[in-house]
Design a protein around this motif. Structure first.
Motif, short mmCIF file in Angstrom:
data_model
loop_
_atom_site.label_atom_id
_atom_site.label_comp_id
_atom_site.label_asym_id
_atom_site.label_seq_id
_atom_site.Cartn_x
_atom_site.Cartn_y
_atom_site.Cartn_z
N PRO A 19 0.88 -1.54 0.24
CA PRO A 19 0.01 -0.06 -0.09
C PRO A 19 0.93 1.27 0.03
O PRO A 19 0.39 2.42 -0.48
CB PRO A 19 -1.08 -0.14 1.31
N ASP A 20 2.12 1.29 0.39
CA ASP A 20 2.87 2.40 0.34
C ASP A 20 3.84 2.41 -0.86
O ASP A 20 4.60 3.33 -0.85
CB ASP A 20 3.89 2.58 1.72
N GLY A 21 3.53 1.65 -1.82
CA GLY A 21 4.23 1.74 -3.13
C GLY A 21 5.61 0.87 -3.23
O GLY A 21 6.17 0.98 -4.28
N CYS A 22 5.77 -0.02 -2.18
CA CYS A 22 6.92 -0.71 -2.26
C CYS A 22 6.70 -1.99 -3.27
O CYS A 22 5.72 -2.65 -3.13
CB CYS A 22 7.47 -1.03 -1.00
N ALA A 23 7.68 -2.46 -4.10
CA ALA A 23 7.65 -3.29 -4.91
C ALA A 23 8.26 -4.57 -4.02
O ALA A 23 9.62 -4.47 -4.03
CB ALA A 23 8.29 -3.24 -6.18
N VAL A 24 7.48 -5.82 -3.94
CA VAL A 24 8.29 -6.51 -3.33
C VAL A 24 9.53 -7.34 -3.80
O VAL A 24 10.43 -7.79 -3.52
CB VAL A 24 7.19 -7.92 -2.75
N GLU A 25 9.20 -7.76 -5.33
CA GLU A 25 10.42 -8.28 -6.04
C GLU A 25 11.39 -7.41 -6.00
O GLU A 25 12.76 -7.95 -6.06
CB GLU A 25 9.70 -8.55 -7.64
N LEU A 26 11.33 -5.90 -6.07
CA LEU A 26 12.44 -5.11 -6.25
C LEU A 26 13.24 -5.38 -5.03
O LEU A 26 14.53 -5.39 -4.77
CB LEU A 26 11.82 -3.67 -6.28
N TYR A 27 12.54 -5.50 -3.87
CA TYR A 27 13.46 -5.57 -2.68
C TYR A 27 14.12 -6.84 -2.23
O TYR A 27 15.15 -6.86 -1.77
CB TYR A 27 12.53 -5.08 -1.19
N THR A 28 13.95 -7.63 -2.91
CA THR A 28 14.41 -8.96 -2.94
C THR A 28 15.90 -8.86 -3.84
O THR A 28 16.67 -9.54 -3.66
CB THR A 28 13.86 -10.16 -3.68
N ARG A 29 15.92 -7.75 -4.46
CA ARG A 29 17.02 -7.50 -5.29
C ARG A 29 18.09 -6.67 -4.92
O ARG A 29 18.99 -6.31 -5.22
CB ARG A 29 16.59 -7.00 -6.96
N LEU A 30 17.54 -5.76 -3.71
CA LEU A 30 18.50 -4.74 -3.28
C LEU A 30 19.49 -5.37 -2.39
O LEU A 30 19.25 -6.26 -1.49
CB LEU A 30 17.75 -3.84 -2.66
N PRO A 31 20.97 -5.20 -2.55
CA PRO A 31 21.74 -5.39 -1.65
C PRO A 31 21.69 -4.98 -0.14
O PRO A 31 21.42 -3.57 -0.06
CB PRO A 31 23.01 -4.89 -2.23
N LEU A 32 22.40 -5.41 0.68
CA LEU A 32 22.44 -5.09 2.14
C LEU A 32 23.50 -4.10 2.17
O LEU A 32 24.66 -4.11 1.69
CB LEU A 32 22.67 -6.10 3.04
N GLY A 33 23.37 -3.05 2.83
CA GLY A 33 23.92 -1.77 3.25
C GLY A 33 24.90 -2.06 4.54
O GLY A 33 24.98 -3.39 4.90
N ASP A 34 25.11 -1.06 5.03
CA ASP A 34 25.84 -1.06 6.38
C ASP A 34 24.95 -0.87 7.62
O ASP A 34 25.45 -0.59 8.88
CB ASP A 34 26.84 0.06 6.49
N GLU A 35 23.46 -1.28 7.49
CA GLU A 35 22.58 -0.99 8.48
C GLU A 35 23.09 -1.90 9.74
O GLU A 35 22.95 -1.42 10.75
CB GLU A 35 21.30 -1.40 8.05
#
Length: 237
Positions: A19-35
């Motif tokens: 509902p806030d516009g985030c694409a689930v498949e996209l987020y599976t592709r994003l690399p982990l940062g330094d969080e």
């Protein structure tokens, strides 16, 4: 596929859209940062962490590898399907009521900049309800001048992330449009953001959740550790 979005929020592209516009498949592709490294430096070893807005569990995985026990919360069941190794809870953050406290509560993904201040109060209230009196809340903020330096782009795995525009919709709120372009797929997200100066941010923590800034954890002041200053307020629907 798209779903009914919140007013001012939306997304396009392959797969489920939250509902806030985030694409689930996209987020599976994003690399982990330094969080996860930032969290490791800010909380005790082996801490019990409540991660609010965990998405597909990118940061969750990094925290688990560092020996933390994680409860991962997201309102998207499709996002949570990708989380492994952690307890998961499917719920909006604002109405979350787990009846337990954690050594640390995380509110990442710039959620504190919600366009609606009532939503921000709900998010901060959930942080305060679930952090132990001796614990801390870790919050991710937008960088200084983030809305001024547009358009801008950066490489992202085998693709490109581009902040196309940040347009005022009121005196305090901006509509941000982002594109994610990969060789075989493209996603967009539009969301509302309320920029906060250090003073406004610290005031919101104190007045809305009884939290006080303990330390800015990064040189750019985008990660903050806050601690409780007064008892939590009752949850509101």
């Amino acid at each position: 596929m798209t779903r009914r979005s919140r007013q001012g929020y939306g997304g396009t592209g392959p797969g489920p859209i939250t509902p806030d516009g985030c694409a689930v498949e996209l987020y599976t592709r994003l690399p982990l940062g330094d969080e996860a490294d930032i969290v490791q430096r800010a909380v005790p070893a082996g801490a019990r962490i409540l991660e609010l807005g965990c998405g597909v569990g990118r940061v969750t995985a990094g925290l688990l590898r560092r020996g933390f026990t994680v409860t991962a919360v997201d309102e998207s069941a499709e996002m949570l399907e990708y989380v492994s190794g952690a307890r998961t809870v499917c719920s909006p953050i604002e109405s979350l009521e787990l009846d337990e406290r954690f050594d640390a509560v995380m509110l990442g993904s710039f959620l504190v900049h919600a366009g609606d201040p009532q939503v921000r109060r709900g998010l901060l209230g959930a942080c305060r309800r679930h952090v132990s009196d001796g614990g801390c809340v870790l919050i991710q903020r937008e960088g200084d001048g983030w809305h001024d330096n547009v358009p801008r782009e950066a490489p992202l795995a085998d693709g490109l992330a581009r902040v196309v525009s940040s347009v005022p919709v009121t005196a305090q709120v901006r509509s941000v449009h982002v594109e994610y372009v990969f060789p075989e797929a493209r996603w967009t997200q539009t969301f509302l953001s309320r920029p906060l100066t250090d003073e406004a941010f610290e005031q919101a923590l104190e007045q809305e959740a009884g939290l006080a800034v303990d330390a800015y954890l990064t040189d750019d002041r985008t990660w903050v550790r806050a601690v409780p200053r007064r008892p939590p307020a009752a949850a509101t629907s």
